[in-house]
Write a protein that holds these residues in place. Structure first.
Motif, PDB file in Angstrom:
ATOM      1  N   VAL A  52       0.815  -1.213   0.000  1.00 33.66           N
ATOM      2  CA  VAL A  52       0.000   0.000   0.000  1.00 33.66           C
ATOM      3  C   VAL A  52       0.858   1.278   0.000  1.00 33.66           C
ATOM      4  CG1 VAL A  52      -1.777   1.319   1.223  1.00 33.66           C
ATOM      5  CG2 VAL A  52      -2.016  -1.156   0.974  1.00 33.66           C
ATOM      6  N   PRO A  53       1.891   1.405   0.838  1.00 34.75           N
ATOM      7  CA  PRO A  53       2.705   2.627   0.763  1.00 34.75           C
ATOM      8  C   PRO A  53       3.376   2.830  -0.599  1.00 34.75           C
ATOM      9  CG  PRO A  53       3.076   1.516   2.858  1.00 34.75           C
ATOM     10  CD  PRO A  53       2.260   0.582   1.996  1.00 34.75           C
ATOM     11  N   GLN A  54       3.854   1.761  -1.219  1.00 33.64           N
ATOM     12  CA  GLN A  54       4.447   1.888  -2.554  1.00 33.64           C
ATOM     13  C   GLN A  54       3.388   2.278  -3.587  1.00 33.64           C
ATOM     14  OE1 GLN A  54       6.060  -2.105  -2.588  1.00 33.64           O
ATOM     15  NE2 GLN A  54       8.159  -1.329  -2.470  1.00 33.64           N
ATOM     16  N   PHE A  55       2.206   1.700  -3.444  1.00 33.19           N
ATOM     17  CA  PHE A  55       1.096   2.030  -4.343  1.00 33.19           C
ATOM     18  C   PHE A  55       0.724   3.499  -4.176  1.00 33.19           C
ATOM     19  CE2 PHE A  55      -3.490   1.914  -5.481  1.00 33.19           C
ATOM     20  CZ  PHE A  55      -3.367   1.465  -6.785  1.00 33.19           C
ATOM     21  N   GLN A  56       0.648   3.957  -2.940  1.00 32.08           N
ATOM     22  CA  GLN A  56       0.314   5.360  -2.686  1.00 32.08           C
ATOM     23  C   GLN A  56       1.358   6.286  -3.310  1.00 32.08           C
ATOM     24  OE1 GLN A  56      -1.154   6.456   1.174  1.00 32.08           O
ATOM     25  NE2 GLN A  56      -0.332   8.530   0.979  1.00 32.08           N
ATOM     26  N   ALA A  57       2.625   5.912  -3.277  1.00 30.01           N
ATOM     27  CA  ALA A  57       3.672   6.725  -3.894  1.00 30.01           C
ATOM     28  C   ALA A  57       3.466   6.812  -5.413  1.00 30.01           C
ATOM     29  CB  ALA A  57       5.047   6.160  -3.562  1.00 30.01           C
ATOM     30  N   LEU A  58       3.078   5.701  -6.039  1.00 29.82           N
ATOM     31  CA  LEU A  58       2.775   5.727  -7.474  1.00 29.82           C
ATOM     32  C   LEU A  58       1.624   6.679  -7.764  1.00 29.82           C
ATOM     33  CD1 LEU A  58       2.789   1.947  -8.508  1.00 29.82           C
ATOM     34  CD2 LEU A  58       4.419   3.704  -9.213  1.00 29.82           C
ATOM     35  N   ILE A  59       0.575   6.570  -6.956  1.00 28.78           N
ATOM     36  CA  ILE A  59      -0.608   7.406  -7.143  1.00 28.78           C
ATOM     37  C   ILE A  59      -0.263   8.872  -6.913  1.00 28.78           C
ATOM     38  CG2 ILE A  59      -2.885   7.948  -6.172  1.00 28.78           C
ATOM     39  CD1 ILE A  59      -2.844   5.432  -7.972  1.00 28.78           C
ATOM     40  N   ALA A  60       0.521   9.156  -5.884  1.00 29.28           N
ATOM     41  CA  ALA A  60       0.866  10.546  -5.553  1.00 29.28           C
ATOM     42  C   ALA A  60       1.609  11.221  -6.695  1.00 29.28           C
ATOM     43  CB  ALA A  60       1.680  10.601  -4.266  1.00 29.28           C
ATOM     44  N   ASP A  61       2.456  10.467  -7.399  1.00 28.80           N
ATOM     45  CA  ASP A  61       3.155  11.046  -8.540  1.00 28.80           C
ATOM     46  C   ASP A  61       2.156  11.459  -9.615  1.00 28.80           C
ATOM     47  OD1 ASP A  61       5.543  11.732 -10.079  1.00 28.80           O
ATOM     48  OD2 ASP A  61       4.985  10.019 -11.329  1.00 28.80           O
ATOM     49  N   LEU A  62       1.140  10.638  -9.841  1.00 26.03           N
ATOM     50  CA  LEU A  62       0.115  10.964 -10.831  1.00 26.03           C
ATOM     51  C   LEU A  62      -0.783  12.102 -10.342  1.00 26.03           C
ATOM     52  CD1 LEU A  62      -1.331  10.314 -13.506  1.00 26.03           C
ATOM     53  CD2 LEU A  62      -2.728   8.689 -12.203  1.00 26.03           C
TER      54      LEU A  62
END
Length: 156
Positions: free
Chosen positions: A3-13
């Motif tokens: 989840v934290p890695q996924f959130q980092a991907l989303i935050a970039d977008l």
């Protein structure tokens, strides 16, 4: 992927989406810059497939739909929440998008569509409504909701 890695991907977008109008122009930009076949699309698709397989995405089920809100709206995601659904050949519950909705369509069955859209992005403006529908197979759909706003209704 977690989840934290996924959130980092989303935050970039979502950093790139912050402050933009949710309209057809945004849909065109997303599909040109982050559409099917792009690095962003492939990375998010792989992350979503992994999340579903590992059980931290789409961890609820109802009406033939697997779904779940994986990220609540926070400053880290520029006020967007993130939900992911796993649907196959059905229409989901009618709802309104008070602030709009940005959808990433990731077919799991070649040719599957979401509300008539193929792999890629579609954008619904503020106040829009629909019964989300996957046809011609199975797809994952990632929903970005400004402020997490969604209102489930009875279809008119």
């Amino acid at each position: 992927m977690d989840v934290p890695q996924f959130q980092a991907l989303i935050a970039d977008l979502t950093r790139q989406l912050d402050g933009r109008a949710l309209d057809a122009e945004l849909a065109g930009w997303l599909n040109a810059r982050h559409g099917a076949g792009s690095e962003t699309f492939e990375t998010l698709s792989a992350a979503c497939r992994t999340g579903v397989a590992e059980g931290w995405l789409c961890n609820r089920q109802g009406g033939g739909i697997r779904y779940g809100r994986v990220i609540k709206p926070t400053p880290a995601t520029h006020g967007f929440s993130v939900d992911v659904v796993d649907m196959a050949d059905l229409a989901g519950p009618h709802h309104v998008h008070p602030n709009g909705e940005i959808d990433l369509i990731m077919p799991l069955t070649p040719g599957a569509t979401f509300d008539g859209h193929p792999a890629g992005w579609c954008v619904y403006g503020p106040g829009s409504a629909h019964r989300p529908t996957v046809a011609s197979g199975r797809a994952l759909v990632l929903y970005l909701l400004p402020e997490g706003a969604i209102e489930f209704t009875r279809a008119a």
